[in-house]
Scaffold this motif. Sequence first.
Motif, PDB file in Angstrom:
ATOM      1  N   LYS A  45       0.899  -1.257   0.066  1.00 53.83           N
ATOM      2  CA  LYS A  45       0.090  -0.192  -0.113  1.00 53.83           C
ATOM      3  C   LYS A  45       0.730   1.076   0.086  1.00 53.83           C
ATOM      4  N   ALA A  46       1.831   1.381   0.659  1.00 50.02           N
ATOM      5  CA  ALA A  46       2.801   2.328   0.823  1.00 50.02           C
ATOM      6  C   ALA A  46       3.347   2.740  -0.620  1.00 50.02           C
ATOM      7  N   GLU A  47       3.819   1.541  -1.304  1.00 47.63           N
ATOM      8  CA  GLU A  47       4.328   1.995  -2.549  1.00 47.63           C
ATOM      9  C   GLU A  47       3.300   2.337  -3.671  1.00 47.63           C
ATOM     10  N   ALA A  48       1.813   2.117  -3.398  1.00 46.71           N
ATOM     11  CA  ALA A  48       0.977   2.535  -4.275  1.00 46.71           C
ATOM     12  C   ALA A  48       0.616   4.103  -3.840  1.00 46.71           C
ATOM     13  N   VAL A  49       0.800   4.415  -2.592  1.00 48.89           N
ATOM     14  CA  VAL A  49       0.418   5.863  -2.179  1.00 48.89           C
ATOM     15  C   VAL A  49       1.687   6.509  -2.758  1.00 48.89           C
ATOM     16  N   LYS A  50       2.892   6.070  -2.783  1.00 49.65           N
ATOM     17  CA  LYS A  50       3.932   6.785  -3.347  1.00 49.65           C
ATOM     18  C   LYS A  50       3.914   7.059  -4.790  1.00 49.65           C
ATOM     19  N   ALA A  51       3.627   5.861  -5.385  1.00 45.93           N
ATOM     20  CA  ALA A  51       3.269   6.092  -6.989  1.00 45.93           C
ATOM     21  C   ALA A  51       2.178   6.869  -7.222  1.00 45.93           C
ATOM     22  N   GLU A  52       1.207   7.152  -6.550  1.00 48.02           N
ATOM     23  CA  GLU A  52       0.154   7.752  -6.795  1.00 48.02           C
ATOM     24  C   GLU A  52       0.539   9.272  -6.492  1.00 48.02           C
ATOM     25  N   LYS A  53       1.234   9.645  -5.529  1.00 52.23           N
ATOM     26  CA  LYS A  53       1.867  10.879  -5.256  1.00 52.23           C
ATOM     27  C   LYS A  53       2.662  11.399  -6.230  1.00 52.23           C
ATOM     28  N   LYS A  54       3.538  10.626  -6.730  1.00 51.40           N
ATOM     29  CA  LYS A  54       4.466  10.827  -7.826  1.00 51.40           C
ATOM     30  C   LYS A  54       3.768  11.100  -9.150  1.00 51.40           C
ATOM     31  N   ARG A  55       2.644  10.345  -9.296  1.00 56.71           N
ATOM     32  CA  ARG A  55       1.872  10.815 -10.724  1.00 56.71           C
ATOM     33  C   ARG A  55       1.033  11.960 -10.459  1.00 56.71           C
ATOM     34  N   GLU A  56       0.587  12.218  -9.434  1.00 54.64           N
ATOM     35  CA  GLU A  56      -0.068  13.560  -9.153  1.00 54.64           C
ATOM     36  C   GLU A  56       0.892  14.754  -9.561  1.00 54.64           C
ATOM     37  N   GLU A  57       2.287  14.530  -8.701  1.00 49.91           N
ATOM     38  CA  GLU A  57       3.168  15.610  -8.792  1.00 49.91           C
ATOM     39  C   GLU A  57       3.702  15.807 -10.373  1.00 49.91           C
ATOM     40  N   GLU A  58       3.744  14.918 -11.123  1.00 46.36           N
ATOM     41  CA  GLU A  58       4.074  14.744 -12.525  1.00 46.36           C
ATOM     42  C   GLU A  58       2.941  15.462 -13.355  1.00 46.36           C
ATOM     43  N   GLU A  59       1.708  15.410 -12.978  1.00 45.55           N
ATOM     44  CA  GLU A  59       0.583  15.788 -13.600  1.00 45.55           C
ATOM     45  C   GLU A  59       0.568  17.434 -13.178  1.00 45.55           C
ATOM     46  N   GLU A  60       0.871  17.688 -11.880  1.00 46.28           N
ATOM     47  CA  GLU A  60       0.872  18.972 -11.685  1.00 46.28           C
ATOM     48  C   GLU A  60       2.095  20.012 -12.451  1.00 46.28           C
ATOM     49  N   GLU A  61       3.090  19.074 -12.628  1.00 52.50           N
ATOM     50  CA  GLU A  61       4.153  19.751 -13.499  1.00 52.50           C
ATOM     51  C   GLU A  61       3.721  19.928 -14.739  1.00 52.50           C
ATOM     52  N   GLN A  62       3.192  19.027 -15.420  1.00 51.80           N
ATOM     53  CA  GLN A  62       2.815  19.153 -16.691  1.00 51.80           C
ATOM     54  C   GLN A  62       1.805  20.154 -16.936  1.00 51.80           C
ATOM     55  N   GLN A  63       0.711  20.481 -15.947  1.00 53.24           N
ATOM     56  CA  GLN A  63      -0.132  21.653 -15.917  1.00 53.24           C
ATOM     57  C   GLN A  63       0.597  22.811 -15.944  1.00 53.24           C
ATOM     58  N   LYS A  64       1.633  23.054 -14.761  1.00 54.19           N
ATOM     59  CA  LYS A  64       2.412  24.164 -15.004  1.00 54.19           C
ATOM     60  C   LYS A  64       3.106  24.533 -16.321  1.00 54.19           C
ATOM     61  N   GLN A  65       3.466  23.319 -16.999  1.00 58.24           N
ATOM     62  CA  GLN A  65       4.357  23.662 -18.186  1.00 58.24           C
ATOM     63  C   GLN A  65       3.294  24.021 -19.080  1.00 58.24           C
ATOM     64  N   LEU A  66       2.120  23.421 -19.256  1.00 61.38           N
ATOM     65  CA  LEU A  66       1.101  23.792 -20.149  1.00 61.38           C
ATOM     66  C   LEU A  66       0.557  25.310 -19.921  1.00 61.38           C
ATOM     67  N   GLN A  67       0.362  25.564 -18.569  1.00 59.99           N
ATOM     68  CA  GLN A  67       0.106  27.002 -18.314  1.00 59.99           C
ATOM     69  C   GLN A  67       1.314  27.944 -18.886  1.00 59.99           C
ATOM     70  N   GLU A  68       2.399  27.722 -18.608  1.00 62.11           N
ATOM     71  CA  GLU A  68       3.467  28.495 -19.054  1.00 62.11           C
ATOM     72  C   GLU A  68       3.528  28.841 -20.466  1.00 62.11           C
ATOM     73  N   ALA A  69       3.278  27.569 -21.288  1.00 62.83           N
ATOM     74  CA  ALA A  69       3.299  27.489 -22.790  1.00 62.83           C
ATOM     75  C   ALA A  69       2.156  28.319 -23.164  1.00 62.83           C
ATOM     76  N   ARG A  70       1.121  28.531 -22.861  1.00 67.72           N
ATOM     77  CA  ARG A  70      -0.316  29.262 -22.907  1.00 67.72           C
ATOM     78  C   ARG A  70       0.167  30.693 -22.590  1.00 67.72           C
ATOM     79  N   ARG A  71       0.666  30.990 -21.381  1.00 66.52           N
ATOM     80  CA  ARG A  71       0.977  32.296 -21.038  1.00 66.52           C
ATOM     81  C   ARG A  71       2.137  32.879 -22.220  1.00 66.52           C
ATOM     82  N   ALA A  72       2.964  32.076 -22.555  1.00 69.51           N
ATOM     83  CA  ALA A  72       4.148  32.397 -23.786  1.00 69.51           C
ATOM     84  C   ALA A  72       3.193  32.714 -25.072  1.00 69.51           C
TER      85      ALA A  72
END
Length: 126
Positions: free
Chosen positions: A1-28
């Motif tokens: 379960k701990a690994e699943a939570v870690k993987a989920e958290k990592k996936r959420e962080e990656e999604e947030e990073e992708q969202q930030k990059q997408l927002q930066e690209a839109r702003r540019a």
Amino acid sequence: KAEAVKAEKKREEEEEEQQKQLQEARRAQEEKRRREELEELEEQERERQKQQQRSSAMAPMRPEEYQKQQNTVREVIDPVDGRVRLVRGTGEIIERIVSKSAHLDINRQATRGDAAYYASLSSKKR
């Protein structure tokens, strides 16, 4: 379960990073679009001003404008012979009334200026 939570958290962080990059690209993109629009507006304004200058140049002068231009008199030094001439706003050369001795001085100076000018031309040809 701990690994699943870690993987989920990592996936959420990656999604947030992708969202930030997408927002930066839109702003540019938005900023680039705004700059292009501003440049286009400035170009249109320059073109409008050119057109306005052309149309005003083609229009006849009002009597007040003509009088203002005619009343403007300036002294211009002729680069060839060194004479100082009075020039009206329209480009008309105006004669200056001077004494006989001043007239002779002006002619002497102009003759020296002509001689120096033509001497410089003949020395350049050699």
